[in-house]
Design an enzyme around this catalytic site. Structure first.
Site, PDB file in Angstrom:
ATOM      1  N   GLU A 172      -1.596  -8.831   4.042  1.00 17.27           N
ATOM      2  CA  GLU A 172      -1.470  -9.169   5.465  1.00 17.27           C
ATOM      3  C   GLU A 172      -2.766  -8.949   6.243  1.00 17.27           C
ATOM      4  O   GLU A 172      -2.951  -9.500   7.330  1.00 17.27           O
ATOM      5  CB  GLU A 172      -0.330  -8.361   6.103  1.00 17.27           C
ATOM      6  CG  GLU A 172      -0.663  -6.947   6.551  1.00 17.27           C
ATOM      7  CD  GLU A 172      -0.772  -5.928   5.427  1.00 17.27           C
ATOM      8  OE1 GLU A 172      -0.912  -4.729   5.723  1.00 17.27           O
ATOM      9  OE2 GLU A 172      -0.749  -6.324   4.234  1.00 17.27           O
TER      10      GLU A 172
ATOM     11  N   CYS B 228       0.837  -1.209   0.000  1.00 18.82           N
ATOM     12  CA  CYS B 228       0.000   0.000   0.000  1.00 18.82           C
ATOM     13  C   CYS B 228       0.877   1.268   0.000  1.00 18.82           C
ATOM     14  O   CYS B 228       1.468   1.592  -1.017  1.00 18.82           O
ATOM     15  CB  CYS B 228      -0.971  -0.031   1.176  1.00 18.82           C
ATOM     16  SG  CYS B 228      -2.325   1.170   1.004  1.00 18.82           S
TER      17      CYS B 228
ATOM     18  N   HIS C 296      -3.534  -5.113   0.469  1.00 15.99           N
ATOM     19  CA  HIS C 296      -3.004  -5.544   1.760  1.00 15.99           C
ATOM     20  C   HIS C 296      -3.091  -7.063   1.913  1.00 15.99           C
ATOM     21  O   HIS C 296      -4.098  -7.572   2.421  1.00 15.99           O
ATOM     22  CB  HIS C 296      -3.798  -4.889   2.898  1.00 15.99           C
ATOM     23  CG  HIS C 296      -3.451  -3.464   3.157  1.00 15.99           C
ATOM     24  ND1 HIS C 296      -2.434  -3.081   4.013  1.00 15.99           N
ATOM     25  CD2 HIS C 296      -3.988  -2.329   2.662  1.00 15.99           C
ATOM     26  CE1 HIS C 296      -2.371  -1.759   4.045  1.00 15.99           C
ATOM     27  NE2 HIS C 296      -3.296  -1.273   3.238  1.00 15.99           N
TER      28      HIS C 296
END
Length: 249
Positions: free
Chosen positions: A197, A102, A195
């Site tokens: 994660e 990001c 993202h």
């Protein structure tokens, strides 16, 4: 007998922990290590958003670096952002593996001569299907998969974007909202706008915080959360991609 060298990674954290992430996960450091780390590895964390940077004489000791997301602008001129850009250029000269997520994706582009700015279509919050281009094959990131995928869904939450990639970069993925969802420079720099994660609960909490601080309207936030609830994430796919990139010699 040769001793096995412990792999060592560096997380460059560009955001402070939210109360929710701190309470549920113990902080963003734990979120990243759980997502990208493996048993026996060492992960160091430097909160670059607070001016903490790894010592220059220790850079060589790391097998790879991860630059996190951030509420700050990658196109801003905060001192720590400028210092991070300099560090990323140094790591490029050292051919160190760097994964940007990001804000990390955007600041990687800026550091190497690309252009970053406000997203032309505004906020992208939710789960977005990302389409891959053939150039992605050159990084051999699909080796863990039996079939080569053409697209995958990932969590997105951003209002900035890469408008033009650096001269040496290749665009690897795009979506109907963002032209540059992923790019690479050589085989050692990789950026993802999404993202990998994140989990749905982290995203939903972030949507609530964006509503509460008036970054987005309540209506926009409710619509985003409805889409999030109705959509599936190819999270394990993205985690394999990131791990493959970071662990490749």
């Amino acid at each position: 007998m040769n001793a096995i060298t412990q792999r060592k990674y560096c997380l460059l954290l560009a955001a402070n922990d939210s109360d929710y992430v701190k309470k549920v996960y113990g902080g963003y450091y734990n979120v990243f290590v759980k997502a990208f780390g493996e048993e026996g590895e060492r992960w160091d964390c430097f909160r670059v958003v607070n001016g903490e940077f790894p010592p220059m004489d220790q850079l060589e000791s790391y097998d790879g670096f991860v630059v996190s997301g951030s509420p700050n602008d990658a196109h801003g001129n905060d001192l720590w952002v400028l210092k991070l850009c300099l560090l990323l250029r140094i790591l490029d000269c050292m051919k160190k593996k760097v994964l940007g997520i990001c804000f990390g994706h955007q600041v990687l582009s800026r550091a190497h001569g690309g252009k970053v700015g406000k997203a032309k279509l505004g906020w992208d919050i939710g789960i977005r299907r990302v389409n891959f281009v053939k150039a992605l094959e050159t990084l051999k990131l699909f080796e863990p998969f039996q079939e080569e995928p053409h697209s995958a869904s990932i969590i997105e939450v951003h209002q900035d974007e890469v408008r033009m990639v650096p001269r040496r970069a290749k665009v690897l993925a795009y979506s109907d909202h963002t032209r540059v969802e992923a790019f690479a420079i050589g085989n050692h720099i990789l950026g993802f706008q999404g993202h990998p994660e994140y989990t749905k609960d982290i995203l939903n909490n972030l949507v609530d915080r964006l509503v509460n601080n008036a970054s987005i309207t309540r209506k926009f936030g409710d619509e985003a959360k409805k889409r999030i609830d109705e959509s599936e994430i190819d999270r394990e796919f993205w985690l394999k991609i990131c791990k493959t990139f970071l662990k490749q010699r």
